[in-house]
Design a protein around this motif. Structure first.
Motif, PDB file in Angstrom:
ATOM      1  N   LYS A 260       0.842  -1.194   0.000  1.00 16.75           N
ATOM      2  CA  LYS A 260       0.000   0.000   0.000  1.00 16.75           C
ATOM      3  C   LYS A 260       0.881   1.249   0.000  1.00 16.75           C
ATOM      4  N   PRO A 261       1.077   1.888  -1.164  1.00 13.65           N
ATOM      5  CA  PRO A 261       1.837   3.139  -1.198  1.00 13.65           C
ATOM      6  C   PRO A 261       0.966   4.297  -0.713  1.00 13.65           C
ATOM      7  N   VAL A 262       1.506   5.098   0.200  1.00 17.27           N
ATOM      8  CA  VAL A 262       0.758   6.212   0.784  1.00 17.27           C
ATOM      9  C   VAL A 262       1.562   7.491   0.613  1.00 17.27           C
ATOM     10  N   LEU A 263       0.948   8.497  -0.001  1.00 16.69           N
ATOM     11  CA  LEU A 263       1.608   9.796  -0.157  1.00 16.69           C
ATOM     12  C   LEU A 263       1.543  10.571   1.148  1.00 16.69           C
ATOM     13  N   ARG A 264       2.664  11.218   1.486  1.00 18.08           N
ATOM     14  CA  ARG A 264       2.722  12.011   2.714  1.00 18.08           C
ATOM     15  C   ARG A 264       3.210  13.413   2.369  1.00 18.08           C
ATOM     16  N   GLN A 265       2.355  14.399   2.569  1.00 16.20           N
ATOM     17  CA  GLN A 265       2.702  15.789   2.277  1.00 16.20           C
ATOM     18  C   GLN A 265       3.580  16.342   3.394  1.00 16.20           C
ATOM     19  N   VAL A 266       4.724  16.913   3.013  1.00 12.21           N
ATOM     20  CA  VAL A 266       5.686  17.455   3.980  1.00 12.21           C
ATOM     21  C   VAL A 266       5.963  18.914   3.623  1.00 12.21           C
ATOM     22  N   GLY A 267       6.055  19.764   4.628  1.00 13.31           N
ATOM     23  CA  GLY A 267       6.292  21.186   4.390  1.00 13.31           C
ATOM     24  C   GLY A 267       7.658  21.469   3.800  1.00 13.31           C
ATOM     25  N   TRP A 268       7.794  22.654   3.208  1.00 11.83           N
ATOM     26  CA  TRP A 268       9.044  23.032   2.551  1.00 11.83           C
ATOM     27  C   TRP A 268      10.181  23.266   3.536  1.00 11.83           C
ATOM     28  N   ASP A 269       9.858  23.282   4.834  1.00  8.18           N
ATOM     29  CA  ASP A 269      10.929  23.453   5.815  1.00  8.18           C
ATOM     30  C   ASP A 269      11.777  22.195   5.946  1.00  8.18           C
ATOM     31  N   ASP A 270      11.300  21.071   5.389  1.00  8.89           N
ATOM     32  CA  ASP A 270      12.082  19.827   5.381  1.00  8.89           C
ATOM     33  C   ASP A 270      12.408  19.466   3.936  1.00  8.89           C
ATOM     34  N   PRO A 271      13.599  19.801   3.471  1.00 11.57           N
ATOM     35  CA  PRO A 271      13.944  19.545   2.062  1.00 11.57           C
ATOM     36  C   PRO A 271      14.077  18.064   1.725  1.00 11.57           C
ATOM     37  N   THR A 272      14.107  17.184   2.746  1.00 15.14           N
ATOM     38  CA  THR A 272      14.180  15.746   2.472  1.00 15.14           C
ATOM     39  C   THR A 272      12.800  15.111   2.375  1.00 15.14           C
ATOM     40  N   ALA A 273      11.749  15.911   2.580  1.00 16.98           N
ATOM     41  CA  ALA A 273      10.365  15.432   2.467  1.00 16.98           C
ATOM     42  C   ALA A 273      10.104  14.201   3.338  1.00 16.98           C
ATOM     43  N   GLY A 274      10.649  14.203   4.546  1.00 16.72           N
ATOM     44  CA  GLY A 274      10.370  13.144   5.501  1.00 16.72           C
ATOM     45  C   GLY A 274      11.429  12.072   5.614  1.00 16.72           C
ATOM     46  N   LEU A 275      12.437  12.080   4.749  1.00 18.33           N
ATOM     47  CA  LEU A 275      13.485  11.062   4.842  1.00 18.33           C
ATOM     48  C   LEU A 275      14.332  11.237   6.094  1.00 18.33           C
ATOM     49  N   ALA A 276      14.636  12.467   6.441  1.00 15.99           N
ATOM     50  CA  ALA A 276      15.563  12.722   7.547  1.00 15.99           C
ATOM     51  C   ALA A 276      15.025  12.193   8.872  1.00 15.99           C
ATOM     52  N   ASP A 277      13.728  12.371   9.127  1.00 18.42           N
ATOM     53  CA  ASP A 277      13.181  11.922  10.412  1.00 18.42           C
ATOM     54  C   ASP A 277      12.543  10.542  10.327  1.00 18.42           C
TER      55      ASP A 277
END
Length: 300
Positions: free
Chosen positions: A123-140
């Protein structure tokens, strides 16, 4: 000869306990059923495995020779079963896909169809991440893979596949004096106020301010923006101009905002990125689906 794995497990249980009754209890079967299966195995092998009398059970030389090999076969099968279960679990798992702005360009539907063919239960799920995180969720760790703009800070932590390379345009109010030009030299934009990403965007903020092409000329920051909507409103308000990727121009070039080609700028790169140490099959599968859909080979 077709020996059942169950019979090998029965044999090992008796060999370990040297007692048919105790082995039967450990296997949760009846003692007569266990004895029957051992006799069947001995018949298949053409040799006795145990010496039985009223007081004891011992291994024959053939039984002693078979025991370590039977343990190896059982161990190999248990490893195979674990691998199969792991693969099944990977196919059933959820894959979190981080995005800051929709990658567009027909990428998501094309990747989705290929990924679904390879992993029908995932199940692929899109996750919207703010521009304050340039890794779009990879870092955390909140995203397993992410569509990001290069460059990435701490790029040694990540691997990526470039999915689009395209020119950077400038977006500006349609009433701006430079909007009448067919194209604009970047040197003519050096003193313009620019819309900037949040400071937490780090090297990506610097990239979209084109610091490398300014030859030391410091940018003027007209406003900071954290979303497409904020960017559009700041442009309409006349707070500044902003560089955008060609494929993203339609998101803001409407109702009072125009985009123009810019000379003197390098092209930008959109990439699918993932953590360098993440070797899960689901992640690799999505990367391969993206490579197939976009016609790009893995780059890093």
């Amino acid at each position: 000869m077709d020996v059942h794995g169950r019979d090998l497990r029965y044999f090992v249980a008796v060999a370990d306990l040297l007692n048919f009754t105790a082995a039967a209890e450990a296997l949760y079967i009846s003692q007569p059923a266990l004895s029957k299966q051992i006799r069947k195995l001995e018949s298949q092998l053409g040799a006795a495995l145990f010496v039985r009398d009223t007081r004891s059970v011992t291994l024959t030389p053939v039984g002693a020779a078979l025991l370590p090999e039977a343990r190896r076969v059982i161990g190999a099968w248990e490893t195979a079963e674990a691998a199969v279960e792991s693969a099944k679990a990977a196919q059933r798992a959820v894959l979190s896909i981080g995005i800051s702005t929709s990658p567009g360009r027909g990428i998501l539907p094309a990747v989705r169809s290929r990924f679904a063919t390879a992993f029908p239960d995932a199940k692929p799920v899109l996750r919207q991440v703010g521009w304050d995180d340039p890794t779009a969720g990879l870092a955390d760790g909140s995203a397993d893979v992410a569509f990001v703009w290069l460059p990435l800070a701490e790029d040694e932590r990540y691997r990526w596949l470039v999915v689009a390379t395209e020119p950077r345009l400038v977006a500006l109010p349609e009433t701006h004096p430079l909007a009448t030009r067919d194209s604009i030299a970047f040197t003519d934009l050096l003193d313009e106020p620019f819309l900037a990403l949040p400071p937490s965007a780090g090297v990506l903020r610097d990239y979209w301010l084109a610091l490398d092409e300014r030859a030391g000329h410091p940018p003027v920051i007209g406003a900071e923006v954290s979303s497409t909507e904020e960017t559009y409103e700041a442009l309409v308000n006349g707070d500044g101009v902003v560089l955008v990727a060609t494929g993203n121009a339609p998101l803001i070039a409407h109702d009072g905002v125009v985009t123009r080609p810019v000379t003197g700028l390098s092209p930008c790169e959109l990439a699918l990125a993932w953590r360098h140490d993440d070797h899960r099959r689901l992640v690799r599968g999505y990367v391969e689906a993206c490579a197939s859909a976009t016609g790009h080979l893995r780059r890093s």
